[in-house]
Design a protein around this motif. Structure first.
Motif, PDB file in Angstrom:
ATOM      1  N   LEU A   1      -2.565 -22.435  41.228  1.00 54.37           N
ATOM      2  CA  LEU A   1      -2.832 -21.137  41.851  1.00 54.37           C
ATOM      3  C   LEU A   1      -2.735 -20.008  40.829  1.00 54.37           C
ATOM      4  O   LEU A   1      -3.580 -19.104  40.798  1.00 54.37           O
ATOM      5  N   VAL A   2      -1.705 -20.066  39.989  1.00 52.89           N
ATOM      6  CA  VAL A   2      -1.525 -19.020  38.974  1.00 52.89           C
ATOM      7  C   VAL A   2      -2.680 -19.034  37.977  1.00 52.89           C
ATOM      8  O   VAL A   2      -3.272 -17.992  37.658  1.00 52.89           O
TER       9      VAL A   2
ATOM     10  N   LEU B   1      -1.007 -26.437  48.827  1.00 50.01           N
ATOM     11  CA  LEU B   1       0.187 -25.779  49.353  1.00 50.01           C
ATOM     12  C   LEU B   1       0.224 -25.850  50.873  1.00 50.01           C
ATOM     13  O   LEU B   1       1.292 -25.966  51.482  1.00 50.01           O
TER      14      LEU B   1
ATOM     15  N   MET C   1       7.362 -27.408  48.386  1.00 49.05           N
ATOM     16  CA  MET C   1       6.256 -26.779  47.656  1.00 49.05           C
ATOM     17  C   MET C   1       5.960 -27.590  46.399  1.00 49.05           C
ATOM     18  O   MET C   1       6.872 -27.950  45.657  1.00 49.05           O
ATOM     19  N   LYS C   2       4.701 -27.892  46.196  1.00 49.17           N
ATOM     20  CA  LYS C   2       4.312 -28.698  45.050  1.00 49.17           C
ATOM     21  C   LYS C   2       4.178 -27.828  43.803  1.00 49.17           C
ATOM     22  O   LYS C   2       3.388 -26.876  43.791  1.00 49.17           O
ATOM     23  N   PRO C   3       4.929 -28.133  42.731  1.00 47.94           N
ATOM     24  CA  PRO C   3       4.821 -27.330  41.504  1.00 47.94           C
ATOM     25  C   PRO C   3       3.404 -27.325  40.932  1.00 47.94           C
ATOM     26  O   PRO C   3       2.939 -26.316  40.410  1.00 47.94           O
TER      27      PRO C   3
ATOM     28  N   ALA D   1      -5.629 -25.077  45.131  1.00 45.57           N
ATOM     29  CA  ALA D   1      -4.185 -24.854  45.193  1.00 45.57           C
ATOM     30  C   ALA D   1      -3.750 -24.468  46.594  1.00 45.57           C
ATOM     31  O   ALA D   1      -2.706 -24.918  47.086  1.00 45.57           O
ATOM     32  N   ALA D   2      -4.545 -23.641  47.262  1.00 43.75           N
ATOM     33  CA  ALA D   2      -4.201 -23.225  48.624  1.00 43.75           C
ATOM     34  C   ALA D   2      -4.198 -24.417  49.575  1.00 43.75           C
ATOM     35  O   ALA D   2      -3.323 -24.534  50.446  1.00 43.75           O
TER      36      ALA D   2
ATOM     37  N   THR E   1      -5.916 -17.805  39.597  1.00 45.83           N
ATOM     38  CA  THR E   1      -5.924 -16.351  39.788  1.00 45.83           C
ATOM     39  C   THR E   1      -6.208 -15.630  38.476  1.00 45.83           C
ATOM     40  O   THR E   1      -7.007 -14.683  38.426  1.00 45.83           O
TER      41      THR E   1
ATOM     42  N   SER F   1       0.562 -27.400  42.497  1.00 49.45           N
ATOM     43  CA  SER F   1      -0.293 -26.471  43.233  1.00 49.45           C
ATOM     44  C   SER F   1       0.004 -25.027  42.857  1.00 49.45           C
ATOM     45  O   SER F   1      -0.898 -24.190  42.772  1.00 49.45           O
ATOM     46  N   VAL F   2       1.293 -24.732  42.622  1.00 46.83           N
ATOM     47  CA  VAL F   2       1.666 -23.368  42.226  1.00 46.83           C
ATOM     48  C   VAL F   2       1.065 -23.027  40.867  1.00 46.83           C
ATOM     49  O   VAL F   2       0.506 -21.944  40.661  1.00 46.83           O
ATOM     50  N   VAL F   3       1.174 -23.960  39.924  1.00 45.72           N
ATOM     51  CA  VAL F   3       0.596 -23.740  38.594  1.00 45.72           C
ATOM     52  C   VAL F   3      -0.917 -23.560  38.694  1.00 45.72           C
ATOM     53  O   VAL F   3      -1.506 -22.679  38.056  1.00 45.72           O
TER      54      VAL F   3
END
Length: 241
Positions: free
Chosen positions: A9-10, A219, A1-3, A215-216, A13, A5-7
């Motif tokens: 996404l957050v 991921l 999981m790419k950090p 981001a989606a 949102t 992309s997670v950031v």
């Protein structure tokens, strides 16, 4: 999981939720603005106010009712509808500088409306003692705006800078004020506020959605499984070289 992309996404949102809230606020302001078209006012329900003193006045504050503007349009106009509930008596409603009202009601038993809530309705008063009887309010020449008479009376006043007070009395200055009051307001500020909220909220919502989509996608790529014997970056049928 790419950090990253997670950031993304957050953040996306959060921006989308914030934008949705701002757009909702803009829609509410736009609705309120639509209710004051054609000279109409946003009005409270009519409620009964009864005091045993000579006058009922608006709350006193250092800022007063007025505001300092300097803007090229009207900040707002207030309206007060008043109907005497004391039989055939006439009601008086006036707005004047706070200093003039203070002089007029000095040593006169009167009531200051301290606070009002509407759900449920509750009015809180402060009675100020005095031993003098006031002269009829209609005889005074310093009122900025005033109305008086039987039946419903409507006072309208463009908000100005300075300290101001609204006074409700029996027209003959007799004690015991029993009146139905309905307050209203309108403002040219609602149009630019509504536009600003809708545009700003729409941009935040759009940026948030784009970040969530990006981001989606990131991921999704990171989660794609590799085939047997494949290392990262190897296509089907390729050996380790």
């Amino acid at each position: 999981m790419k950090p990253g992309s997670v950031v993304m996404l957050v953040i996306g949102t959060l921006l989308a939720l914030l934008g949705l809230g701002v757009v909702s606020g803009g829609a509410a302001v736009a609705w309120a603005n639509s209710q004051q078209q054609d000279g109409r006012f946003l009005e409270t329900p009519a409620r009964t106010f009864s005091v045993d003193t000579y006058a009922l006045t608006s709350p006193r504050s250092d800022a007063g009712l007025g505001v300092s503007t300097g803007l090229p349009f009207d900040v707002g106009t207030i309206s007060l509808r008043a109907t005497s509930l004391g039989g055939d008596g006439e009601i008086f409603v006036g707005v004047a500088p706070q200093a003039e009202v203070d002089r007029y009601l000095a040593d006169v038993n009167h009531t200051v409306l301290r606070n009002v809530t509407f759900a449920p309705f509750r009015a809180e008063y402060d009675d100020l003692a005095g031993s003098s009887e006031p002269e009829p309010p209609g005889d005074q020449t310093w009122w900025t705006e005033s109305v008086s008479g039987s039946g419903e009376q409507q006072l309208t006043w463009d908000i100005q800078s300075g300290g101001w007070a609204i006074v409700v009395m029996n027209a003959d200055a007799s004690p015991g004020v029993d009146v139905s009051l309905q307050a209203g307001a309108r403002s040219d500020l609602l149009t630019p506020v509504a536009v600003g909220l809708l545009v700003g909220g729409g941009l935040l919502l759009l940026i948030g959605i784009l970040l969530v989509v990006a981001a989606a996608i990131g991921l999704g790529r990171a989660a794609t499984p590799t085939g047997p014997g494949q290392g990262p970056g190897q296509g089907p049928g390729q050996g380790p070289g």
